[in-house]
Design an enzyme around this catalytic site. Structure first.
Site, mmCIF file in Angstrom:
data_model
loop_
_atom_site.group_PDB
_atom_site.id
_atom_site.type_symbol
_atom_site.label_atom_id
_atom_site.label_comp_id
_atom_site.label_asym_id
_atom_site.label_seq_id
_atom_site.Cartn_x
_atom_site.Cartn_y
_atom_site.Cartn_z
ATOM 1 N N ILE A 216 0.829 -1.211 0.000
ATOM 2 C CA ILE A 216 0.000 0.000 0.000
ATOM 3 C C ILE A 216 0.859 1.255 0.000
ATOM 4 C CG2 ILE A 216 -1.762 1.282 1.257
ATOM 5 C CD1 ILE A 216 -2.642 -1.393 -0.151
ATOM 6 N N GLU A 217 1.984 1.221 0.695
ATOM 7 C CA GLU A 217 2.840 2.408 0.762
ATOM 8 C C GLU A 217 3.591 2.667 -0.543
ATOM 9 O OE1 GLU A 217 3.087 4.691 2.937
ATOM 10 O OE2 GLU A 217 2.223 3.881 4.766
ATOM 11 N N SER A 218 4.132 1.618 -1.164
ATOM 12 C CA SER A 218 5.057 1.841 -2.272
ATOM 13 C C SER A 218 4.897 0.896 -3.457
ATOM 14 C CB SER A 218 6.504 1.713 -1.762
ATOM 15 O OG SER A 218 6.780 0.363 -1.389
#
Length: 359
Positions: A216-218
């Site tokens: 989700i972050e990267s």
């Protein structure tokens, strides 16, 4: 192509990361760091706008690798979320040579981003023995690309057969777009799995949660950066979570940018911060599922903001959470948290985590 239009004045939220690492007390040197980064970003965006035009400003982000070269006249964009690679040039002199070189360089970039400056046109790309995109891109013969010769042959094929042209203002933009393999996300996840397993065992954090947060972050982009200077696979900010993690390890100060852009260090730091959230800041939540929901939300918006959803008093907040079922805690956080980003974040990470339980 999915453009990110950036205004000339790019103001990074003070001491807040896109991963929402816990907000620390005021420190003047952190303000200087943040102000310096704002100035850098503003100047960088200004350079790009002057050359490409205001509607063509494209800057690296958590899931977008964007690297300029050729005095800003050529750029490479890897969209790790969509799984596309776009190489573009507006070079007036021999644009095909500029495009060809950028294709070769992009296909062969290494997987250690510590020394690469995405906010300049510096030629600082390190060619890796096994490229970052190895196995995630296949050439016109269906083969993965490891060496210069195959990359050059593929570049020639793309220019001869896949070249696109469009106009933007006074510029002619020449480009090629390369699709990544359908399971590119899974391939990157497996690449980092040994590091994730080591960090999970070291800090007592579920590896499926680490992988879900990385996605989700990267989208497993080791070059991930953000407008608020969050760094790396787990989007860790130096002077927030970085300080907490260093203090936890008995170290002074904060980790450097190059430290956090090293994939192994980044996974270690992000996982250590998750362990702080679950074992310290939110340890008063008894039910492990409820605590996991709180930890996920806190990774994005901070532990304090999670507790304030339930009560302005910390101890009362813990008591209120412990009187609710996990499903009620989830429902409360996804509907009542003041940050829409944090509400969505809990849903996205929880959904992604389900696909990593079998790892």
């Amino acid at each position: 192509m999915n453009k990110k239009l950036i205004s000339l004045l790019i103001i990074a939220p003070l001491l807040i990361s896109c991963s929402g690492n816990k907000k620390p007390k005021f420190h003047e040197e952190w303000v200087k760091d943040t102000n310096g980064f704002d100035i850098l970003m503003g100047q960088f965006a200004h350079n790009i706008e002057n050359i490409w035009g205001i509607n063509e400003v494209l800057i690296a982000g958590p899931k977008d690798y964007v690297k300029y070269s050729d005095q800003y006249y050529t750029r490479s964009h890897i969209n790790f979320d969509a799984g596309t690679i776009t190489i573009e040039t507006i070079a007036g002199t021999d644009p095909m040579a500029s495009l060809r070189q950028a294709i070769i360089t992009t296909l062969l970039i290494g997987d250690n981003p510590g020394n690469v400056d995405l906010y300049s046109d510096a030629n600082d790309i390190e060619i890796g023995k096994e490229p970052l995109l190895y196995g995630e891109v296949l050439d016109n013969t269906g083969q993965p690309i490891r060496w210069q010769g195959r990359a050059a042959s593929f570049a020639d094929y793309l220019i001869q057969n896949k070249l696109q042209r469009r106009n933007a203002g006074l510029h002619v933009i020449w480009s090629v777009t390369i699709p990544m393999v359908p399971n590119h996300l899974d391939k990157r996840a497996h690449k980092y799995l040994p590091m994730v397993r080591e960090a999970a065992a070291k800090y007592g954090v579920d590896q499926s949660l680490i992988l879900a947060i990385m996605q989700i972050e990267s989208s497993f982009n080791p070059y991930a950066v953000s407008h608020s200077d969050a760094l790396g696979l787990m989007q860790v900010v130096q002077h927030t979570a970085g300080v907490d993690v260093f203090r936890m390890k008995g170290k002074w100060g904060k980790p450097s940018r190059s430290y956090l852009l090293d994939p192994e260090n980044n996974i270690d730091a992000g996982t250590a911060y998750l362990s702080l959230l679950q074992g310290s800041y939110l340890s008063g939540i008894v039910n492990p599922t409820s605590r996991r929901y709180a930890v996920i939300t806190a990774y994005n918006g901070g532990a304090g903001s999670v507790l304030k959803v339930f009560s302005s008093d910390k101890n009362q907040a813990f008591a209120n959470i412990n009187n609710l079922s996990p499903s009620q805690v989830y429902q409360t956080l996804t509907t009542n948290h003041p940050s829409a980003e944090s509400r969505r974040y809990l849903y996205k990470v929880s959904s992604a985590q389900k696909s990593y339980h079998q790892y």
